[in-house]
Design a protein around this motif. Structure first.
Motif, PDB file in Angstrom:
ATOM      1  N   GLN A 287      87.712 118.046 -62.655  1.00 39.22           N
ATOM      2  CA  GLN A 287      87.161 117.778 -63.978  1.00 39.22           C
ATOM      3  C   GLN A 287      86.900 116.277 -64.126  1.00 39.22           C
ATOM      4  OE1 GLN A 287      86.225 119.898 -66.143  1.00 39.22           O
ATOM      5  NE2 GLN A 287      87.447 121.764 -66.055  1.00 39.22           N
ATOM      6  N   TYR A 288      85.688 115.915 -64.597  1.00 38.64           N
ATOM      7  CA  TYR A 288      85.352 114.519 -64.820  1.00 38.64           C
ATOM      8  C   TYR A 288      85.547 114.186 -66.303  1.00 38.64           C
ATOM      9  CZ  TYR A 288      83.238 114.631 -60.184  1.00 38.64           C
ATOM     10  OH  TYR A 288      83.042 114.757 -58.828  1.00 38.64           O
ATOM     11  N   GLU A 289      86.134 113.036 -66.569  1.00 36.11           N
ATOM     12  CA  GLU A 289      86.344 112.577 -67.938  1.00 36.11           C
ATOM     13  C   GLU A 289      85.049 111.916 -68.437  1.00 36.11           C
ATOM     14  OE1 GLU A 289      89.774 110.114 -68.187  1.00 36.11           O
ATOM     15  OE2 GLU A 289      91.125 111.646 -67.411  1.00 36.11           O
ATOM     16  N   ARG A 290      84.192 112.733 -68.996  1.00 38.31           N
ATOM     17  CA  ARG A 290      82.898 112.243 -69.448  1.00 38.31           C
ATOM     18  C   ARG A 290      83.043 111.367 -70.700  1.00 38.31           C
ATOM     19  NH1 ARG A 290      82.557 117.177 -67.245  1.00 38.31           N
ATOM     20  NH2 ARG A 290      80.768 117.722 -65.926  1.00 38.31           N
ATOM     21  N   ASN A 291      82.205 110.352 -70.812  1.00 35.95           N
ATOM     22  CA  ASN A 291      82.222 109.473 -71.974  1.00 35.95           C
ATOM     23  C   ASN A 291      81.704 110.238 -73.197  1.00 35.95           C
ATOM     24  OD1 ASN A 291      81.357 107.481 -73.957  1.00 35.95           O
ATOM     25  ND2 ASN A 291      81.736 105.969 -72.348  1.00 35.95           N
ATOM     26  N   PRO A 292      82.514 110.398 -74.234  1.00 33.57           N
ATOM     27  CA  PRO A 292      82.063 111.191 -75.396  1.00 33.57           C
ATOM     28  C   PRO A 292      80.902 110.555 -76.143  1.00 33.57           C
ATOM     29  CG  PRO A 292      84.139 110.083 -75.881  1.00 33.57           C
ATOM     30  CD  PRO A 292      83.884 109.878 -74.419  1.00 33.57           C
ATOM     31  N   TYR A 293      80.792 109.209 -76.097  1.00 37.90           N
ATOM     32  CA  TYR A 293      79.704 108.534 -76.796  1.00 37.90           C
ATOM     33  C   TYR A 293      78.376 108.775 -76.091  1.00 37.90           C
ATOM     34  CZ  TYR A 293      83.608 106.291 -79.116  1.00 37.90           C
ATOM     35  OH  TYR A 293      84.764 106.068 -79.814  1.00 37.90           O
ATOM     36  N   VAL A 294      78.407 108.785 -74.768  1.00 39.26           N
ATOM     37  CA  VAL A 294      77.195 109.062 -73.999  1.00 39.26           C
ATOM     38  C   VAL A 294      76.719 110.487 -74.281  1.00 39.26           C
ATOM     39  CG1 VAL A 294      76.269 109.375 -71.659  1.00 39.26           C
ATOM     40  CG2 VAL A 294      77.711 107.394 -72.174  1.00 39.26           C
ATOM     41  N   ALA A 295      77.664 111.451 -74.298  1.00 37.11           N
ATOM     42  CA  ALA A 295      77.308 112.855 -74.558  1.00 37.11           C
ATOM     43  C   ALA A 295      76.751 113.021 -75.969  1.00 37.11           C
ATOM     44  CB  ALA A 295      78.529 113.743 -74.358  1.00 37.11           C
ATOM     45  N   ALA A 296      77.420 112.376 -76.941  1.00 38.06           N
ATOM     46  CA  ALA A 296      76.970 112.516 -78.339  1.00 38.06           C
ATOM     47  C   ALA A 296      75.595 111.890 -78.538  1.00 38.06           C
ATOM     48  CB  ALA A 296      77.995 111.886 -79.274  1.00 38.06           C
ATOM     49  N   LEU A 297      75.353 110.773 -77.866  1.00 42.12           N
ATOM     50  CA  LEU A 297      74.051 110.113 -78.005  1.00 42.12           C
ATOM     51  C   LEU A 297      72.931 110.973 -77.421  1.00 42.12           C
ATOM     52  CD1 LEU A 297      72.270 107.751 -78.745  1.00 42.12           C
ATOM     53  CD2 LEU A 297      72.925 106.644 -76.600  1.00 42.12           C
ATOM     54  N   ALA A 298      73.204 111.618 -76.297  1.00 44.61           N
ATOM     55  CA  ALA A 298      72.188 112.481 -75.688  1.00 44.61           C
ATOM     56  C   ALA A 298      71.798 113.606 -76.636  1.00 44.61           C
ATOM     57  CB  ALA A 298      72.718 113.044 -74.373  1.00 44.61           C
ATOM     58  N   LYS A 299      72.786 114.188 -77.330  1.00 45.46           N
ATOM     59  CA  LYS A 299      72.500 115.277 -78.274  1.00 45.46           C
ATOM     60  C   LYS A 299      71.752 114.744 -79.498  1.00 45.46           C
ATOM     61  CE  LYS A 299      76.508 118.040 -76.854  1.00 45.46           C
ATOM     62  NZ  LYS A 299      77.826 118.600 -77.265  1.00 45.46           N
ATOM     63  N   GLY A 336      76.281 110.816 -59.302  1.00 46.45           N
ATOM     64  CA  GLY A 336      75.524 110.389 -60.475  1.00 46.45           C
ATOM     65  C   GLY A 336      76.392 109.593 -61.445  1.00 46.45           C
ATOM     66  N   ASP A 337      75.742 108.779 -62.292  1.00 47.18           N
ATOM     67  CA  ASP A 337      76.455 107.941 -63.255  1.00 47.18           C
ATOM     68  C   ASP A 337      76.604 108.640 -64.600  1.00 47.18           C
ATOM     69  OD1 ASP A 337      76.618 105.839 -61.422  1.00 47.18           O
ATOM     70  OD2 ASP A 337      74.625 105.076 -62.002  1.00 47.18           O
ATOM     71  N   ASP A 338      77.715 108.331 -65.276  1.00 47.09           N
ATOM     72  CA  ASP A 338      77.928 108.864 -66.620  1.00 47.09           C
ATOM     73  C   ASP A 338      77.344 107.873 -67.622  1.00 47.09           C
ATOM     74  OD1 ASP A 338      78.787 110.472 -68.683  1.00 47.09           O
ATOM     75  OD2 ASP A 338      80.854 109.719 -68.657  1.00 47.09           O
ATOM     76  N   THR A 339      76.017 107.791 -67.644  1.00 50.90           N
ATOM     77  CA  THR A 339      75.310 106.815 -68.477  1.00 50.90           C
ATOM     78  C   THR A 339      74.251 107.521 -69.307  1.00 50.90           C
ATOM     79  OG1 THR A 339      73.682 106.401 -66.731  1.00 50.90           O
ATOM     80  CG2 THR A 339      75.646 104.997 -66.755  1.00 50.90           C
ATOM     81  N   THR A 340      73.741 106.779 -70.302  1.00 52.53           N
ATOM     82  CA  THR A 340      72.694 107.373 -71.153  1.00 52.53           C
ATOM     83  C   THR A 340      71.428 107.663 -70.368  1.00 52.53           C
ATOM     84  OG1 THR A 340      71.983 105.138 -71.777  1.00 52.53           O
ATOM     85  CG2 THR A 340      73.569 106.227 -73.216  1.00 52.53           C
ATOM     86  N   GLU A 341      71.149 106.840 -69.349  1.00 51.23           N
ATOM     87  CA  GLU A 341      69.948 107.053 -68.538  1.00 51.23           C
ATOM     88  C   GLU A 341      70.028 108.332 -67.698  1.00 51.23           C
ATOM     89  OE1 GLU A 341      70.513 102.614 -69.072  1.00 51.23           O
ATOM     90  OE2 GLU A 341      71.758 104.346 -68.554  1.00 51.23           O
ATOM     91  N   ASN A 342      71.251 108.798 -67.420  1.00 48.27           N
ATOM     92  CA  ASN A 342      71.432 109.956 -66.534  1.00 48.27           C
ATOM     93  C   ASN A 342      71.862 111.208 -67.297  1.00 48.27           C
ATOM     94  OD1 ASN A 342      71.475 111.096 -63.843  1.00 48.27           O
ATOM     95  ND2 ASN A 342      73.718 111.041 -63.924  1.00 48.27           N
TER      96      ASN A 342
END
Length: 386
Positions: A287-299, A336-342
């Protein structure tokens, strides 16, 4: 010639040691190469086993009834009951025992070998799922999850292993079915390998019968329903190796491919006779600890619209927000990177599509979309919500 009886227990052996110490008559001489070591005293293994048999048969066996030696049934039965068999060499009473007869085990658990390496190590055939080796006094059992027609499965760390025989009803007394059925008493060590990819045999270790064999219906190689024998096998040392979730899913995909090659009639026949309770085994999930801010921004950027199919979310959550799932264009597991671009927001259908198909044209479409949208991200990330 009388045989070593089945069911010799530790209590029988302890009684035989008391008989030996008490001078009970027997026809065995001294041992030549190995001794049974118990409470600091050495005993001839054949004599002890011969006397132990008397507590089942009523009288001791005689030397001609069975053989001794490093891999003999005699020594293996004694070891299986927790007794130590040692070499007659290095008998200095002030030194520790230096030469102990161990179980034959050429590989460490988890080792992956090819078929020829397996053959050379165990001195057995390269064919079949049950391979008897007299030179090593072993039985190699192979659970092939790729090509086999058998329905082997793990349930609560017990492998329910299908016996020998590709066509028609199986017999419990045929060839290696008989060997495995009598393995509690015949002194033959049973070693398990599993196959998850072609010509890759994963060594699981030694196994023993966890319970009595039983029968169940299975299809043979011609698709005909027949009765087979199932042997419940349990590893002598711990639980089966934990496989990665990726390996498990790949195996399931291989089985689905085999099923898809069947005709409608064959598929319906096999589905109708499927077991109601499936097997199970532990898998290791990373399990990867994804950045919640990156996920929320994508949505938030998606605004309820799937980034791939450009359709609205199929439903809203209880709080009224449109339901979309975040996805990394280049998977985290592939670097892959856990970034807004990805990171993009997809409907459930497209998300599954990207994990099943992951087509290049879809990847390129998402990358272009993220490049175009990257300059429009909000500046106050503290206002981004889940």
């Amino acid at each position: 010639m009388p045989k070593i009886p089945e069911g010799i227990s530790r209590e029988h052996v302890l009684a035989a040691i008391r008989d030996f110490d008490g001078g009970r008559p027997h026809s065995f001489g001294d041992s030549t190469k190995y001794d049974l070591l118990f409470e600091g005293k050495r005993y001839p293994p054949k004599a002890i086993l011969g006397l132990a048999a008397a507590h089942i048969l009523g009288e001791p066996l005689i030397p001609d009834d069975f053989s001794g030696g490093a891999t003999s049934q005699c020594n293996r039965i004694l070891r299986s009951q927790g007794f130590q068999i040692v070499s007659k060499e290095n008998q200095d009473e002030y030194s520790e025992e230096k030469v102990v007869l161990e179980d034959f085990s050429p590989f460490q658990i988890g080792t992956v070998v090819n078929n020829d390496e397996l053959r050379k190590a165990f001195k057995c055939s390269t064919q079949g799922g049950m391979r008897r080796s007299k030179p090593t006094n072993t039985l190699v059992v192979i659970s092939n999850h790729v090509k086999s027609v058998y329905g082997d499965r793990w349930v609560d760390n017990v492998l329910h292993y299908t016996g020998m025989g590709l066509k028609g009803d199986q017999s419990l007394y045929f060839a290696q079915n008989k060997t495995l059925n009598e393995s509690k008493a015949n002194g033959v060590d049973v070693h398990l390998f599993e196959v998850f990819a072609n010509n890759e045999y994963t060594y699981q270790g030694q196994v023993k019968l966890a319970n009595s064999p039983y029968q169940e219906p299975q299809h043979d190689q011609d698709g005909n329903l027949r009765r087979v024998w199932i042997f419940p096998l349990q590893l002598r040392d711990g639980a089966p190796l934990i496989r990665s979730e990726t390996e498990f899913l790949q195996e399931q995909a291989q089985k689905e491919k085999k099923a898809n090659r069947l005709t409608d009639d064959e598929l319906e026949k096999r589905a109708g006779n499927a077991r109601k309770n499936p097997g199970s085994r532990s898998t290791q999930l990373t399990q990867y600890e994804r950045n919640p801010y990156v996920a929320a921004l994508a949505k938030r950027r998606a605004n309820g619209i799937c980034d791939l199919c450009n359709e609205r979310a199929p439903f809203n959550k209880k709080n009224g927000d449109p339901y979309l799932e975040t996805h990394h264009i280049i998977w985290l597991s592939k670097g892959g990177d856990d970034t807004t671009e990805n990171t993009v927001a997809l409907c459930p259908n497209c998300h599954r599509r990207m994990h099943v198909v992951n087509a290049t044209q879809d990847i390129n479409k998402l990358i272009k979309k993220r490049i175009a949208a990257h300059s429009h991200r909000p500046t106050n990330l503290s206002e981004v919500k889940e």
